[in-house]
Design an enzyme around this catalytic site. Structure first.
Site, PDB file in Angstrom:
ATOM      1  CG  HIS A  70     -24.211  33.469  49.205  1.00  0.00           C
ATOM      2  ND1 HIS A  70     -23.344  32.732  49.965  1.00  0.00           N
ATOM      3  CD2 HIS A  70     -24.529  34.572  49.935  1.00  0.00           C
ATOM      4  CE1 HIS A  70     -23.142  33.363  51.113  1.00  0.00           C
ATOM      5  NE2 HIS A  70     -23.843  34.477  51.123  1.00  0.00           N
ATOM      6  CG  ASP A  82     -29.150  29.585  47.963  1.00  0.00           C
ATOM      7  OD1 ASP A  82     -29.954  29.794  48.898  1.00  0.00           O
ATOM      8  OD2 ASP A  82     -28.076  30.193  47.846  1.00  0.00           O
ATOM      9  CD  GLN A 118     -31.037  36.806  50.606  1.00  0.00           C
ATOM     10  OE1 GLN A 118     -31.943  37.593  50.890  1.00  0.00           O
ATOM     11  NE2 GLN A 118     -29.943  36.698  51.336  1.00  0.00           N
ATOM     12  CE  LYS A 137     -29.439  34.629  54.355  1.00  0.00           C
ATOM     13  NZ  LYS A 137     -28.496  35.660  54.828  1.00  0.00           N
ATOM     14  CB  CYS A 197     -21.071  36.119  50.374  1.00  0.00           C
ATOM     15  SG  CYS A 197     -20.516  36.461  52.032  1.00  0.00           S
TER      16      CYS A 197
END
Lengths: 422, 170
Positions: free
Chosen positions: A139, A216, A219, A242, A380
């Site tokens: 991202h 990261d 997600q 999220k 993104c």
């Protein structure tokens, strides 16, 4: 799908159905709204998920009976707010199985967490000529901060390529390492394609070369169990919004020794031990990195969102969403002119697709006519788009409160879009 | 709320599949590139202005159907018009798309009013307006072609001879 059922049966032998989605959906008041005169079909969960009543209620309870500034006054409300804020930190700690609660830093979100590590670790330890490894799947939030650092320090960014399925080339990754490699920052699950990366294996390889790794997990955490000790990552970052929590709050997990060695990112109140005009002594972690009054309500809502997800069960969520992914993938594959971008063997319930001759923004606008909310654009993640030579895709991303009826609505919508363009 | 499907059907059936004035011009007197970073839409507009009149215009680019149809209808509308008539249309179209123009009052938009409903799709307004912004930039460019080599239509045409064959067709 049979295998998903089988896996689940092992995990939760008590229940027959995968998830009681009717009951779960009743927890989310927003799912009842209409778009025009059509029921909302919310398939943009990778951008932001919706909030259950339990979390909304927790925010209301905090604001109505518990709010004051934290870590300051000796009065009742300040004590309650401080306790609740620190309780939320421990819920986050348990959620990712960190060893200690002081390894959890509250930030404003994933982007803020990555920037914290870039400033606190990168600017202190990375020098001219050093190399930072990223991947094509990142991202922008895990690209731009490192580019800023590279520009400032004269460091070099190296990028792990992906194959046509959207999976990282692990051989290429290992070949990128050399004596100048000083940091690896990589996405756990691709927001654009859904690819689940073999981060544990990649972390182990980096550690053989004594290189620290940031994951990261924006997600990943909404869709699967994450154990930072098992992964052995040095840093792990994600956002609350999220995973059914509020916006404006996220976390950074860092191994205590690393966090202690890092310089503060922001200066101000709450992050100090003592201040004179000659010198300031910083507070211990985690407070060293939490300057100023934090979003207290949001942090407490974050904790409540974790409570909610854990009450459903992360393994159950993963199994249910896999079933939904398989169902949706089969349906989309049957549509002539539709192509799924990102066909990794291990995926979360994210489907990026294109329709021949139809721009994603037109798809998004027309699906919205049927109440179906998807994301269209570059997500993104422009390097991913460039890799597949498309300017943009349409992305349907599912959560555990979505059901097969909603997948059917998406499919009907896609066929309607094609009919308009016929 | 307008019926988006009927807007698409009216506009797309015609202009998206058979865009007017799609292609490049050999030696345009004015040229500009419009870019919508959010969508990735990109539009080249080239025109020949002689004695204050647009005697030829062409567009090319990657864009959504709304942008492409808007560009197609725009080029058809301004071809043969004077620069000041084109500027009037640009102004009127922008106002209409943003819902700032009462179409009951006199205007020059003609068939372009098919886009009036776009004001109900705030995220798509800029798709419809992009060609008009780009035309405005082209008309007001100081030099006859863009100074950026990448955007130089003459050079692009020379290095992509097939593009020359897709000359303006109306």
């Amino acid at each position: 799908m049979v295998s998903a059922n089988a896996t689940l049966a092992k995990v939760t032998p008590r229940i027959n159905t995968i998830l009681d989605t009717d009951k779960i959906r009743a927890d989310f008041p927003i799912l009842d709204i209409k778009v025009g005169n059509k029921p909302l079909v919310y398939l943009d969960n990778a951008a932001s998920s919706q909030m259950p009543q339990q979390v909304i209620d927790r925010l209301v309870r905090y604001q109505t009976a518990q709010h004051a500034n934290i870590n300051r006054a000796v009065h009742y409300l300040s004590e309650v707010a401080t306790l609740e804020y620190e309780h939320a930190r421990r819920r986050v700690q348990q959620f990712v199985n960190a060893q200690e609660d002081r390894e959890i830093i509250f930030t404003s979100g994933t982007t803020d967490s990555i920037n914290l590590v870039m400033h606190g670790y990168g600017r202190k330890f990375i020098e001219a000529g050093d190399e930072i490894i990223l991947t094509t799947l990142e991202h922008h939030s895990n690209i731009v901060p490192w580019q800023m650092l590279a520009k400032e320090k004269g460091a070099v960014i190296r990028v792990v390529p992906i194959n046509d399925a959207g999976e990282l080339d692990i051989d290429a990754y290992e070949k990128l390492f050399n004596e100048r490699t000083k940091f690896v920052s990589l996405i756990h699950v691709s927001n654009a394609l859904g690819t689940i990366n073999p981060v544990k294996q990649m972390i182990a390889y980096a550690h053989q070369q004594n290189v620290p790794v940031l994951i990261d997990g924006a997600q990943a955490t909404p869709h699967m169990t994450v154990d930072v000790q098992d992964l052995d990552c040095d840093f792990y970052v994600f956002s609350a919004h999220k995973l059914c929590g509020p916006t404006g709050i996220g976390m950074l997990y860092g191994k205590a020794a690393l966090l202690e060695a890092m310089q503060p990112y922001k200066g101000g109140g709450d992050m100090i031990a003592s201040v004179t005009f000659e010198e300031t002594t910083y507070a211990d972690i985690p407070h060293k990195f939490e300057a100023g009054t934090p979003p207290i309500a949001a942090a407490i809502g974050f904790g409540a969102a974790i409570d909610y997800l854990c009450s459903v069960g992360m393994d159950q969520i993963a199994a249910y969403e896999l079933d939904l992914l398989n169902y949706a993938t089969e349906q989309i594959n049957e549509i002539k002119g539709a192509s799924i971008i990102g066909t990794a063997a291990h995926k979360t319930a994210v489907i990026s697709f294109t329709l021949d001759g139809i721009h994603p923004h037109d798809i998004g606008t027309l699906l919205n006519e049927d109440g179906v909310a998807i994301r269209t654009g570059h997500h993104c993640a422009q390097p991913v788009m460039q890799r597949f030579n498309v300017p943009a895709t349409s992305r349907a991303s599912f959560a555990f409160y979505n059901n097969k009826t909603e997948v059917d609505a998406l499919i009907t919508g896609i066929r309607m879009v094609q009919k308009v363009f016929l | 709320m307008m019926n988006t499907k009927s807007l698409y059907q009216e506009v797309i059936l015609d202009h998206n599949r058979k865009p007017r004035n799609y292609g490049v011009l050999d030696h345009p007197s004015h040229h500009a590139v419009g870019h919508n970073p959010l969508c990735g839409d990109r539009l080249d507009i080239a025109l020949n202005l002689e004695n204050g009149q647009i005697n030829n215009i062409a567009f090319q680019g990657e864009s959504c159907a709304i942008c492409k149809a808007s560009a197609s209808m725009m080029t058809a509308a301004v071809k043969g018009k004077t620069r000041s008539d084109a500027e009037t249309l640009i102004q009127e179209f922008r106002e209409m798309a943003m819902g700032e123009r009462d179409l009951n009052h006199p205007h020059h938009l003609g068939h372009l009013t098919v886009f009036s409903g776009i004001r109900d799709l705030p995220t798509r307004v800029k798709c419809a307006i992009l060609p008009w912004h780009t035309l405005h930039a082209a008309l007001n460019a100081l030099s006859s072609v863009s100074t950026e080599a990448d955007n130089d239509p003459v050079q692009n045409a020379a290095s992509h001879p097939e593009a020359l064959n897709r000359q303006a067709n109306s």
